[in-house]
Design an enzyme around this catalytic site. Structure first.
Site, mmCIF file in Angstrom:
data_model
loop_
_atom_site.group_PDB
_atom_site.id
_atom_site.type_symbol
_atom_site.label_atom_id
_atom_site.label_comp_id
_atom_site.label_asym_id
_atom_site.label_seq_id
_atom_site.Cartn_x
_atom_site.Cartn_y
_atom_site.Cartn_z
ATOM 1 N N GLU A 259 1.307 -1.263 -0.247
ATOM 2 C CA GLU A 259 0.002 -0.090 0.173
ATOM 3 C C GLU A 259 0.881 1.017 -0.080
ATOM 4 O OE1 GLU A 259 -3.252 2.091 3.002
ATOM 5 O OE2 GLU A 259 -2.096 0.259 3.652
ATOM 6 N N LYS A 315 -9.422 1.090 -2.815
ATOM 7 C CA LYS A 315 -10.088 1.255 -1.373
ATOM 8 C C LYS A 315 -11.902 1.528 -1.587
ATOM 9 C CE LYS A 315 -9.128 1.422 3.073
ATOM 10 N NZ LYS A 315 -7.829 1.525 3.652
ATOM 11 N N CYS A 367 -5.693 -2.647 2.844
ATOM 12 C CA CYS A 367 -5.299 -2.494 4.178
ATOM 13 C C CYS A 367 -6.455 -3.230 5.296
ATOM 14 C CB CYS A 367 -4.912 -1.028 4.883
ATOM 15 S SG CYS A 367 -4.111 -1.087 6.747
#
Length: 488
Positions: A259, A315, A367
């Protein structure tokens, strides 16, 4: 003192201890067998309490759970949030106390609407409905769910059938039935035996290989978080990931950077990425986490592909106070702590498709998203391989990264997919469809993890349905315990 009644103070103390025991079921301790014990301690004597007293007991359990199991929040606030010890302790305490309200609300409502009739069923059902509430309310925080500890337990074969919430339900029911056994209601031993022995008859694998194994390389830059976003940190990141990538053999199929591997916008990183891409073998794909800015000036936390890859993922489930500021119009400019270290992110669209890379389809979770079981199942329905990239540097040397890995392992087991996990400083790992770690890089080191991941075809029952059957079962278990209105 009996199993039915003991002092409120002792009950709260037992609930606090039960919360700590639940933390011990999770990584790195992995004492999964303590889960039913923890539930039993909360269940003991509960039906002699008023709804308010039950709420206090639930809150004490939550304080024990999150005070011990989510203590890594202090590291994020103090070490990387630039706050002093007193303020960091206050904010951590506020976080723990606030999350504990979910458990307080669960037990308050349970005692308000149910009675002692079939309480062993209704309490287990209410517990899981409380976990469901905690998953989605106020953006959700499904960390330390009771079922997450069972990726390595005898209950693990239930995961591809009903997911983490079914595991929670079985664990909670085992706890309440265990208390009934202590009350010499020996019939309760039979359903416990069925729940724990049934996995021996369940399929070991629900999915099948869809192609040859992919040779993958997961790169872990181990860059200090405190300098990452400085010009020096940006140069070091570019140098580190370029060097690690050039060192990979030509026969590697897929290279993954974590990330925000390059701490800059994609438009700024493009010259670096183009130089790296020019050195890739023709059939090699590279996926990297990156920050994007669109033409409207909106920012996204994304994964993009280079070389033998196409598509991107943005995301969709953001971290409050980490990637965006809730109630920004009210809070911005009033609390210095909430000054984010990067631009405020915008959530990506729901229902995004997989990325195509190295001849396979890859479902993505960035994440924090990996802890949302249904979100990962949605990605898995259209993918042969799962990928999660993360920056766990925020956890420091706490137990947070190990808990995070455990939940990622359960996502692999639930969906019968290999999962590859690239992180900034660990835990970088390759996980097989049974949730077993087949390769793992050391934490807090610059590393390149090489291994194989097999694309998988077919869907587990859980991937097909998601969590709603477990939630429905939990609700049905509560129904027999509802208080009956007097007639006449």
């Amino acid at each position: 003192m009996t199993l039915q009644r003991f002092s409120p103070a002792l009950g709260c103390l037992l609930a606090l201890a039960a919360g700590v025991l639940t933390t011990l079921t999770a990584s790195p301790f992995e004492l999964w067998w303590l889960g039913p014990v923890a539930v039993g301690l909360v269940y003991l004597g509960l039906h002699g309490l008023t709804p308010g007293q039950a709420a206090l007991r639930g809150w004490c359990y939550g304080v024990g759970l999150f005070g011990s199991g989510a203590s890594w929040v202090y590291v994020s606030i103090h070490d990387y949030g630039y706050t002093g010890v007193p303020l960091a302790l206050f904010l951590t305490g506020l976080f723990v106390a606030g999350l504990a309200l979910f458990l307080a609300a669960t037990l308050w409502l349970y005692r308000l609407v149910t009675g002692p009739r079939l309480a062993f069923l209704s309490f287990a059902g209410a517990w899981v409905l409380g976990e469901w509430l905690r998953t989605w309310l106020f953006t959700g925080f499904p960390w330390l769910l009771l079922g997450s500890a069972h990726v390595d337990s005898p209950l693990a074969p239930w995961a591809p059938i009903g997911g983490v919430y079914l595991l929670s339900l079985i664990t909670a029911l085992t706890g309440t039935l265990g208390v009934e056994c202590l009350r010499r209601r020996w019939w309760a031993a039979a359903p416990i035996a069925v729940l724990w022995l049934a996995p021996l008859a369940l399929p070991a694998q629900w999915t099948t290989p869809a192609g040859d194994p992919l040779r993958v390389a997961l790169l872990q830059g181990n860059l200090p978080q405190l300098i990452k976003w400085t010009p020096e940190g940006q140069r070091e990141a570019a140098r580190t990931y370029r060097t690690l990538t050039l060192a990979q053999p030509d026969d590697v199929d897929l290279i993954v950077w974590p990330e925000a591997a390059l701490p800059m916008l994609e438009e700024e990183a493009r010259p670096i990425l183009e130089r790296v891409q020019s050195n890739l073998a023709p059939d090699t794909a590279l996926l990297t986490g990156i920050l994007q800015r669109d033409g409207s000036g909106l920012y996204y936390n994304s994964v993009i592909g280079l070389g033998n890859a196409e598509g991107e993922y943005r995301k969709a489930h953001l971290v409050p106070f980490g990637e965006y500021l809730p109630l920004e119009s009210l809070l911005a400019g009033t609390i210095a702590f909430f000054d984010l270290p990067m631009p405020t992110m915008t959530p990506g669209a729901e229902g995004q498709g997989p990325i195509h890379a190295a001849g396979t389809t890859i479902g993505n979770a960035i994440c924090y998203e990996i802890i949302y079981a249904d979100r990962v199942a949605e990605q898995a329905r259209g993918a042969e391989l799962l990928l999660t990239v993360s920056n766990d540097t925020w956890f420091g040397r706490s137990i947070g990264p190990l808990q995070h890995l455990q939940m990622a392992r359960l996502r692999a087991l639930e969906n019968g997919r290999y999962l590859i996990r690239a992180t900034s400083n660990g835990v970088t790992a390759i996980v097989d469809p049974q949730g077993r770690v087949t390769a793992r890089a050391p934490q807090f080191e610059t590393a390149s993890l090489s291994g194989e991941a097999v694309p998988m075809a077919g869907l587990t029952p859980y991937t097909r349905t998601g969590s709603w059957p477990a939630w429905l079962l939990a609700a049905l278990m509560v129904l027999p315990g509802l208080r009956r209105r007097p007639t006449g």
